[in-house]
Design a protein around this motif. Structure first.
Motif, PDB file in Angstrom:
ATOM      1  N   THR A  31      17.369  54.001  61.757  1.00 14.54           N
ATOM      2  CA  THR A  31      18.706  54.818  61.406  1.00 14.54           C
ATOM      3  C   THR A  31      19.978  54.400  62.110  1.00 14.54           C
ATOM      4  OG1 THR A  31      17.120  56.608  59.960  1.00 14.54           O
ATOM      5  CG2 THR A  31      19.946  56.799  60.311  1.00 14.54           C
ATOM      6  N   ILE A  33      25.128  57.194  58.293  1.00 14.26           N
ATOM      7  CA  ILE A  33      25.248  58.272  57.798  1.00 14.26           C
ATOM      8  C   ILE A  33      24.877  57.724  56.611  1.00 14.26           C
ATOM      9  CG2 ILE A  33      26.596  60.126  56.892  1.00 14.26           C
ATOM     10  CD1 ILE A  33      29.148  59.649  59.504  1.00 14.26           C
ATOM     11  N   LYS A  34      24.889  57.560  55.614  1.00 19.11           N
ATOM     12  CA  LYS A  34      24.000  56.963  54.690  1.00 19.11           C
ATOM     13  C   LYS A  34      22.731  56.955  55.352  1.00 19.11           C
ATOM     14  CE  LYS A  34      23.853  53.551  51.184  1.00 19.11           C
ATOM     15  NZ  LYS A  34      24.169  52.464  50.304  1.00 19.11           N
ATOM     16  N   ILE A  61      21.294  58.261  57.337  1.00 14.86           N
ATOM     17  CA  ILE A  61      20.288  59.915  57.567  1.00 14.86           C
ATOM     18  C   ILE A  61      20.255  60.213  56.014  1.00 14.86           C
ATOM     19  CG2 ILE A  61      20.808  62.131  58.545  1.00 14.86           C
ATOM     20  CD1 ILE A  61      22.195  60.646  60.038  1.00 14.86           C
ATOM     21  N   SER A  62      21.242  60.096  54.887  1.00 11.13           N
ATOM     22  CA  SER A  62      21.054  60.899  53.483  1.00 11.13           C
ATOM     23  C   SER A  62      19.942  60.544  52.406  1.00 11.13           C
ATOM     24  CB  SER A  62      22.215  60.364  52.654  1.00 11.13           C
ATOM     25  OG  SER A  62      22.267  59.644  52.412  1.00 11.13           O
ATOM     26  N   THR A 109      14.037  64.548  59.413  1.00 15.16           N
ATOM     27  CA  THR A 109      15.681  64.393  59.153  1.00 15.16           C
ATOM     28  C   THR A 109      16.398  66.148  59.449  1.00 15.16           C
ATOM     29  OG1 THR A 109      15.414  63.342  57.332  1.00 15.16           O
ATOM     30  CG2 THR A 109      17.137  64.726  57.525  1.00 15.16           C
ATOM     31  N   ILE A 117      28.142  65.150  59.588  1.00 15.17           N
ATOM     32  CA  ILE A 117      26.946  64.412  59.246  1.00 15.17           C
ATOM     33  C   ILE A 117      26.312  65.255  58.783  1.00 15.17           C
ATOM     34  CG2 ILE A 117      26.110  62.986  60.136  1.00 15.17           C
ATOM     35  CD1 ILE A 117      27.946  61.948  62.413  1.00 15.17           C
ATOM     36  N   SER A 174      24.369  64.613  54.961  1.00 10.63           N
ATOM     37  CA  SER A 174      23.522  63.506  54.657  1.00 10.63           C
ATOM     38  C   SER A 174      22.423  64.495  53.663  1.00 10.63           C
ATOM     39  CB  SER A 174      23.109  63.698  56.202  1.00 10.63           C
ATOM     40  OG  SER A 174      23.626  62.628  57.221  1.00 10.63           O
ATOM     41  N   SER A 175      23.026  66.537  53.914  1.00 15.03           N
ATOM     42  CA  SER A 175      21.801  66.772  52.916  1.00 15.03           C
ATOM     43  C   SER A 175      21.903  67.535  52.128  1.00 15.03           C
ATOM     44  CB  SER A 175      21.517  67.794  54.063  1.00 15.03           C
ATOM     45  OG  SER A 175      22.893  68.835  54.490  1.00 15.03           O
TER      46      SER A 175
END
Length: 221
Positions: free
Chosen positions: A98, A101-102, A104-105, A115, A170, A174-175
């Motif tokens: 990773t 940020i993308k 992580i999503s 995660t 973030i 991401s969530s």
């Protein structure tokens, strides 16, 4: 990046510890304010995780420097906790490949526990109680107030909110939001990992669950 943010800080921090009795408090206050403000503002609009962690490192050095004259042992404690937390985050990001940020999503579909480790470690780096990262900030603010520096304590506490904000940003992106993707599958196929994961559970525990041990650490420092 991990070496620059962890190993490279040991030597200058050791030097600060050795010359702490001869340090100038006004210079330390100026360096601390500049570091925390620059680290906080610089990390707000970043999308690359390495840049976010770099600015976070600058902000954390402000916390390490400000207490070098008053209580050098807290300087070492702050650096140790920061190194443990940063190692956890870097090893997890490296394991999941990773960098943004993308990414992580998209990690939710590959490994939900990984995660959660990333999010928990970020909140600990931001100093959110009751995680381990809150401990050095709490002790440093307490020492500043005891030594008649309440104004500096307020400024440092407010600057810590900048770090916590971009970590929360973030986590939110991401969530709670989903990036556009051409993949119609909700879950990705799980492949066995070839990278080592032995240290991640231990480091995660250290970087998130040591706050109850604060009285013992206070006695030691």
């Amino acid at each position: 990046g991990m070496i620059l943010l962890t190993w490279q800080k040991i030597a200058p921090t050791a030097l600060l510890y050795q010359i702490s009795p001869s340090l100038n408090m006004e210079i330390l206050i100026l360096l601390a304010i500049l570091s925390t403000m620059l680290g906080g503002w610089g990390g707000l609009n970043q999308t690359q995780m390495r840049k976010v962690l770099a600015y976070s490192s600058i902000a954390h050095m402000g916390w390490t420097v400000i207490i070098a004259l008053i209580n050098p042992n807290l300087t070492i404690l702050s650096l140790m906790i920061y190194i443990m937390t940063t190692l956890t985050l870097f090893m997890t990001l490296n394991l999941s490949s990773t960098t943004k940020i993308k990414s992580i999503s998209n990690l939710w579909n590959k490994s939900t526990p990984m995660t959660m480790i990333v999010f928990l470690t970020m909140l600990s780096l931001g100093g959110l109680p009751p995680l381990t990262g809150f401990m050095p900030k709490w002790l440093i603010l307490q020492e500043l107030i005891i030594n008649n520096n309440p104004t500096m304590a307020i400024i440092m506490a407010l600057s810590a909110l900048l770090n916590l904000f971009f970590y929360m940003r973030i986590i939110y992106v991401s969530s709670l939001t989903m990036f556009p993707t051409s993949n119609n599958l909700k879950h990705h196929w799980f492949f066995s990992q070839t990278k080592t994961t032995n240290m991640i559970p231990t480091l995660t525990t250290i970087s998130s669950m040591l706050l109850p041990l604060t009285p013992i650490l206070i006695i030691m420092t």
